[in-house]
Enzyme design. Sequence first.
Site, mmCIF file in Angstrom:
data_model
loop_
_atom_site.group_PDB
_atom_site.id
_atom_site.type_symbol
_atom_site.label_atom_id
_atom_site.label_comp_id
_atom_site.label_asym_id
_atom_site.label_seq_id
_atom_site.Cartn_x
_atom_site.Cartn_y
_atom_site.Cartn_z
ATOM 1 N N ASP A 58 40.742 8.470 11.976
ATOM 2 C CA ASP A 58 40.346 8.619 10.796
ATOM 3 C C ASP A 58 41.764 9.071 9.678
ATOM 4 O O ASP A 58 42.425 9.894 10.161
ATOM 5 C CB ASP A 58 39.226 9.562 10.363
ATOM 6 N N GLU A 89 42.776 4.004 10.937
ATOM 7 C CA GLU A 89 42.539 3.761 9.568
ATOM 8 C C GLU A 89 43.784 3.849 8.778
ATOM 9 O O GLU A 89 44.217 5.206 8.514
ATOM 10 C CB GLU A 89 41.337 4.705 9.213
#
Length: 703
Positions: A351, A387
């Site tokens: 993330d 990401e």
Amino acid sequence: MPVLGAKLAAGSNHPLGATWDGLGVNFAVFSANADRIELCVFDRGGRREIARYDLPECTDEVFHGYLPDASPGLIYGYRAHGPYQPERGHRFNPNKLLLDPYAKAMFGDIQWSDTLFGYRVGAARADLSFDRRDSALAMPKSVVTDDYFAWGDHRRPRRSWDETIIYEAHLRGLTRIHPDIPPDRQGTFAGLRDPRMLDYLVKLGITAIELLPVQAFLQDRFLVERKLTNYWGYSTLGFFMPQPAYLANPEQAGHEIRATVRRLHEAGIEIIMDVVYNHTCEGNEMGPTLSWRGLDNASYYRLVPGQERHFINDTGCGNTLNIGHPRVLQMVMDSLRHWAEAYQIDGFRFDLGTILGRESGGFTPGSGFFDAVRQDPVLSQLKLISEPWDLGPGGYQLGNHPPGFSEWNAAFRDGARRFWRGDRSQRPEIARRLMASPDLFDHRRRRPWASVNFITAHDGFTLHDLVTYVQRHNIKNGENNRDGNDNNISSNWGVEGETSDLGINIIRNRVKRAMLATLYVSYGVPMLLAGDEINQTQRGNNNAYCQDNEISWIDWSGLEDGTSSPMLNFVAQLGEMRRRYPSLRSAIFRHGVELIAPDVNDTAWFDELGVPLSSSAWADPNAQLLTLRRASREPGGGDVTIVMFNASGEDRNFVIPTPVFDWVIEVDTANPVHQRARVAEPSVLVAARSIVVLGATIEESDL
């Protein structure tokens, strides 16, 4: 039982955490700035502190001690003594019980109370004040575990990247209301390994399931007060332990997760974990003191230089982990290896991955984190996905991660959405995305699998909502519809929300199938959002992070006999087609220069008349038609595929480019129940807003 009241033995500063050796437990915890650290032992109910010990030694900034006769199941926490000087970044408060950052299990839940904060809530310049109330009753506690598990002859599937199809799913939401899974297993790891769920995933044709965060996370106070839930879980409370709510039997957490991993692996399905190492649940300077802040705030977090009272907030979540610190980096690496080795996890999705590449000069693909992972003999062999953005300066780093990492490709998402919405000047853009975005990834010997392609993900509209709503409908989130992306690149095709208008619904369903087919015929790694294959809707909510209810849970009621539906069968057909034709999933970047068969290069582009595209045709802003032919040479022969795209509002005849092969229509997105059929004519009708895929095999003698 340990001898209560006795002094601890010196023990060892390695490994960090609580380690049982059969005779007792070694405790080791890092703090560069604490004066001393106490180990607190609790009764089996986790409420009464029954013993407190000073960790007697500190070696290389690791406090450590050994408790004889202690065993798995022991409930404990830490208290750290040191300066309370927020303006210098120090926030020690021994009145606050702290979770062990290396704890592998947790007892109890957060009970929100002002006692959890190191300062006096409500005081003037609050975080500069000091709170003397004990937080133990409001805190969950760490638990000593025994991590042994007999893996036997277990082997990971180790699916190659070019054959990988990812299914992004929320562990709880996937089975929470699945009618065929026993209620006590719904929403848990045990529910995921249920034979009915495994059969479904195998039928769907995916090869990997990417789970939203399953590491223990916090139920944020502001959500609890709104009677909402941190559903997605991007607020980590423990990097080494699973979320207790995701376990059918929390007392057997390790065994339940390992049994699930083993069952999925036996079915040929890999597990990728979405992990959050960019920030923690403790928030900014006004957040609670739960673990890292109380143990060594100035080491664990990136603080504003010269204003160390405040946190650098490149994550948008209040704080940023200081990955540049060797002990913080060690914690992240140890956590990754724990999940990779103790649980045999196959990969990780990071993330806000740009954070992990930030050093003093900003983002660099040669950061300490990337270098550490790439040289690690365990982690470097797993599937690693970033990401590639964060909220800090220069935060959008798509295409700039180092070899060995794949990246979520938002350019693919946006390009596919614009093309099928009918935007102008999209022919060159969609062409780049179909070829695994070589403009972004074809450097440093990276491969097409560097691009993880997706139309939808957990963050945003579902596929059904993408063709049903233009505006976000997030009122139930309690933020006056201000949260979530306001630029969805979507179209409702005439009516906002659900409608009984047959014409609009025909268009919507065609566009959904066309976008899914685009995903499956593109080079790179396709990622399917769980539920898109059965028309899941979130009723227009494009930020359902706090909706632990029917808005987010997968609705299985539309399946016929609980096992099939037209859209599900269509997606399974796409997966089978992708497996059948290597030319749809190349392991290398192709640029149209390799001759595969006479007059057939590896890649070629045509208009609807079968004429190669000229530079002026590429630049035509009104062009909505495109033909892509690709070919591949394999041992014993080869294959060739033609994909015809019609994003216009009219049916069009496409001439099949020469040379002639024994063509089969593999997919016609205008007809979801299409059966494979041979092509008898020199042209093919491609309906409005649809794709037709042709395939043929090439005999070795023709290569």
